[in-house]
Design a protein around this motif. Structure first.
Motif, PDB file in Angstrom:
ATOM      1  N   PHE A  39     -39.380 -12.305 -23.829  1.00  0.00           N
ATOM      2  CA  PHE A  39     -38.525 -13.254 -23.146  1.00  0.00           C
ATOM      3  C   PHE A  39     -39.248 -14.588 -23.071  1.00  0.00           C
ATOM      4  CE2 PHE A  39     -35.117 -10.530 -22.020  1.00  0.00           C
ATOM      5  CZ  PHE A  39     -35.659  -9.268 -21.881  1.00  0.00           C
ATOM      6  N   PRO A  40     -38.492 -15.666 -22.909  1.00  0.00           N
ATOM      7  CA  PRO A  40     -39.117 -17.000 -22.891  1.00  0.00           C
ATOM      8  C   PRO A  40     -40.261 -17.089 -21.902  1.00  0.00           C
ATOM      9  CG  PRO A  40     -36.744 -17.203 -22.962  1.00  0.00           C
ATOM     10  CD  PRO A  40     -37.038 -15.741 -22.777  1.00  0.00           C
ATOM     11  N   LYS A  41     -41.392 -17.557 -22.401  1.00  0.00           N
ATOM     12  CA  LYS A  41     -42.578 -17.794 -21.589  1.00  0.00           C
ATOM     13  C   LYS A  41     -43.070 -16.522 -20.897  1.00  0.00           C
ATOM     14  CE  LYS A  41     -41.527 -22.657 -20.907  1.00  0.00           C
ATOM     15  NZ  LYS A  41     -41.397 -23.777 -19.953  1.00  0.00           N
ATOM     16  N   GLN A  42     -42.797 -15.394 -21.475  1.00  0.00           N
ATOM     17  CA  GLN A  42     -43.265 -14.137 -20.913  1.00  0.00           C
ATOM     18  C   GLN A  42     -43.981 -13.324 -21.975  1.00  0.00           C
ATOM     19  OE1 GLN A  42     -40.670 -11.845 -18.447  1.00  0.00           O
ATOM     20  NE2 GLN A  42     -39.491 -13.629 -17.793  1.00  0.00           N
ATOM     21  N   SER A  43     -44.528 -12.223 -21.541  1.00  0.00           N
ATOM     22  CA  SER A  43     -45.301 -11.397 -22.451  1.00  0.00           C
ATOM     23  C   SER A  43     -44.393 -10.533 -23.317  1.00  0.00           C
ATOM     24  CB  SER A  43     -46.263 -10.520 -21.657  1.00  0.00           C
ATOM     25  OG  SER A  43     -47.119  -9.833 -22.532  1.00  0.00           O
ATOM     26  N   LEU A  44     -45.027  -9.816 -24.219  1.00  0.00           N
ATOM     27  CA  LEU A  44     -44.289  -8.886 -25.059  1.00  0.00           C
ATOM     28  C   LEU A  44     -44.130  -7.561 -24.325  1.00  0.00           C
ATOM     29  CD1 LEU A  44     -45.857 -10.875 -27.051  1.00  0.00           C
ATOM     30  CD2 LEU A  44     -45.386  -9.137 -28.771  1.00  0.00           C
ATOM     31  N   MET A  45     -42.932  -7.047 -24.383  1.00  0.00           N
ATOM     32  CA  MET A  45     -42.655  -5.753 -23.771  1.00  0.00           C
ATOM     33  C   MET A  45     -42.328  -4.758 -24.872  1.00  0.00           C
ATOM     34  SD  MET A  45     -43.159  -6.402 -20.643  1.00  0.00           S
ATOM     35  CE  MET A  45     -42.595  -4.851 -19.959  1.00  0.00           C
ATOM     36  N   LEU A  46     -43.048  -3.651 -24.892  1.00  0.00           N
ATOM     37  CA  LEU A  46     -42.803  -2.639 -25.907  1.00  0.00           C
ATOM     38  C   LEU A  46     -41.437  -2.011 -25.686  1.00  0.00           C
ATOM     39  CD1 LEU A  46     -43.942  -0.924 -28.276  1.00  0.00           C
ATOM     40  CD2 LEU A  46     -44.761   0.676 -26.531  1.00  0.00           C
ATOM     41  N   MET A  47     -40.648  -1.952 -26.754  1.00  0.00           N
ATOM     42  CA  MET A  47     -39.336  -1.310 -26.666  1.00  0.00           C
ATOM     43  C   MET A  47     -39.409   0.127 -27.156  1.00  0.00           C
ATOM     44  SD  MET A  47     -36.985  -4.350 -28.225  1.00  0.00           S
ATOM     45  CE  MET A  47     -35.464  -3.448 -27.997  1.00  0.00           C
ATOM     46  N   ALA A  48     -40.044   0.298 -28.326  1.00  0.00           N
ATOM     47  CA  ALA A  48     -40.060   1.626 -28.924  1.00  0.00           C
ATOM     48  C   ALA A  48     -41.154   1.716 -29.969  1.00  0.00           C
ATOM     49  CB  ALA A  48     -38.706   1.928 -29.565  1.00  0.00           C
ATOM     50  N   THR A  49     -41.530   2.950 -30.229  1.00  0.00           N
ATOM     51  CA  THR A  49     -42.523   3.273 -31.261  1.00  0.00           C
ATOM     52  C   THR A  49     -41.854   4.166 -32.284  1.00  0.00           C
ATOM     53  OG1 THR A  49     -44.296   3.205 -29.621  1.00  0.00           O
ATOM     54  CG2 THR A  49     -44.742   4.347 -31.701  1.00  0.00           C
ATOM     55  N   SER A  50     -42.000   3.829 -33.545  1.00  0.00           N
ATOM     56  CA  SER A  50     -41.385   4.674 -34.567  1.00  0.00           C
ATOM     57  C   SER A  50     -42.416   5.112 -35.587  1.00  0.00           C
ATOM     58  CB  SER A  50     -40.228   3.947 -35.263  1.00  0.00           C
ATOM     59  OG  SER A  50     -40.698   2.938 -36.120  1.00  0.00           O
ATOM     60  N   ASN A  51     -42.382   6.379 -35.890  1.00  0.00           N
ATOM     61  CA  ASN A  51     -43.221   6.946 -36.933  1.00  0.00           C
ATOM     62  C   ASN A  51     -42.336   7.292 -38.122  1.00  0.00           C
ATOM     63  OD1 ASN A  51     -45.880   7.151 -35.576  1.00  0.00           O
ATOM     64  ND2 ASN A  51     -44.712   8.412 -34.170  1.00  0.00           N
ATOM     65  N   GLU A  52     -42.855   7.052 -39.297  1.00  0.00           N
ATOM     66  CA  GLU A  52     -42.070   7.254 -40.512  1.00  0.00           C
ATOM     67  C   GLU A  52     -41.514   8.659 -40.579  1.00  0.00           C
ATOM     68  OE1 GLU A  52     -43.264   9.112 -43.405  1.00  0.00           O
ATOM     69  OE2 GLU A  52     -41.455   8.693 -44.549  1.00  0.00           O
ATOM     70  N   GLY A  53     -40.207   8.729 -40.781  1.00  0.00           N
ATOM     71  CA  GLY A  53     -39.560  10.014 -40.964  1.00  0.00           C
ATOM     72  C   GLY A  53     -39.195  10.755 -39.700  1.00  0.00           C
ATOM     73  N   SER A  54     -39.477  10.192 -38.551  1.00  0.00           N
ATOM     74  CA  SER A  54     -39.118  10.874 -37.305  1.00  0.00           C
ATOM     75  C   SER A  54     -38.394   9.912 -36.367  1.00  0.00           C
ATOM     76  CB  SER A  54     -40.349  11.460 -36.626  1.00  0.00           C
ATOM     77  OG  SER A  54     -41.265  10.443 -36.318  1.00  0.00           O
TER      78      SER A  54
END
Lengths: 116, 113
Positions: A39-54
């Motif tokens: 978001f503007p002027k804010q940090s990065l927030m993790l949404m999701a982690t994806s591993n190949e094929g799963s």
């Protein structure tokens, strides 16, 4: 080396439409890709982690039916924002991690999504 | 859970001034620590990293030392340039689990000539 690209860099869409963002590792195989939202002027927030094929693992509070993530190959992951609304407007950033230097992530340049 | 706290900005300096951006962390394991930089309109770039206690990461005149006793990883540069103006993010990764990065809120640095 270790270049990650994102496409598109900017997208403007109407409310209710779906938008797909691609994340590619250009010169290495990415066993894991991460999607962040900034978001503007804010940090990065993790949404999701994806591993190949799963299936992707989503963080608490992130709607998996709204933010569809596919990691079909070792070089490509896609994030689809379904039925986008103005509150989904944000900067979306992906990162990729390979089998070598497992603890280091390489970031894409980000995609600016604006929903009207 | 794990977390990162960094000083709030903006930090405004004149060219050639000394820079310190404080960063402290909370982690249950033995994390790796990172500083990322984001220039206006661009994505994140890794600036430097340290993977174990007492390691010093350095790049482009920036340095940071992994201090386990104070759980800190402060970023320093002896003489900043206008081109260093950017947002700086401190981050950690639990190297045991290879998890995603946890970021601090970012510190905006503005350097004037």
């Amino acid at each position: 080396g270790a270049v990650v690209s994102q496409h598109p860099s900017r997208v403007i869409c109407k409310s209710g439409t779906s938008v797909k963002i691609e994340c590619r590792s250009l010169d290495f195989q990415a066993t894991t890709m991460f999607w962040y939202r900034q978001f503007p002027k804010q940090s990065l927030m993790l949404m999701a982690t994806s591993n190949e094929g799963s299936k992707a693992t989503y963080e608490q509070g992130v709607e998996k039916d709204k933010f569809l993530i596919n990691h079909a190959s070792l070089t490509l992951s896609t994030l689809t924002v379904t039925s986008a609304h103005p509150e989904d407007s944000s900067f979306y950033i992906c990162s990729a991690r390979g089998q070598i230097n497992y603890n280091e992530q390489f970031f894409g340049p980000g995609t600016r999504l604006t929903v009207l | 859970g794990d977390s990162v706290t960094q000083m709030e900005g903006p930090v405004t300096l004149s060219e050639e001034a000394f820079l310190t951006i404080n960063c402290t962390y909370t982690a249950t394991g033995y994390p790796s620590l990172f500083w990322y930089v984001q220039y206006p309109g661009e994505g994140l770039q890794l600036l430097l990293k340290a993977t174990k206690a007492d390691d010093k990461g350095s790049n482009k005149g920036f340095e940071a030392t992994y201090r386990k006793e104070t759980t800190s990883f402060h970023l320093e540069k002896g003489s900043v340039q206008v081109s260093d103006s950017a947002v700086y993010f401190c981050a950690l990764s639990d190297s045991q689990a290879g998890t995603a990065l946890i970021f601090g809120k970012g510190t905006t640095l503005s350097v004037s000539s």
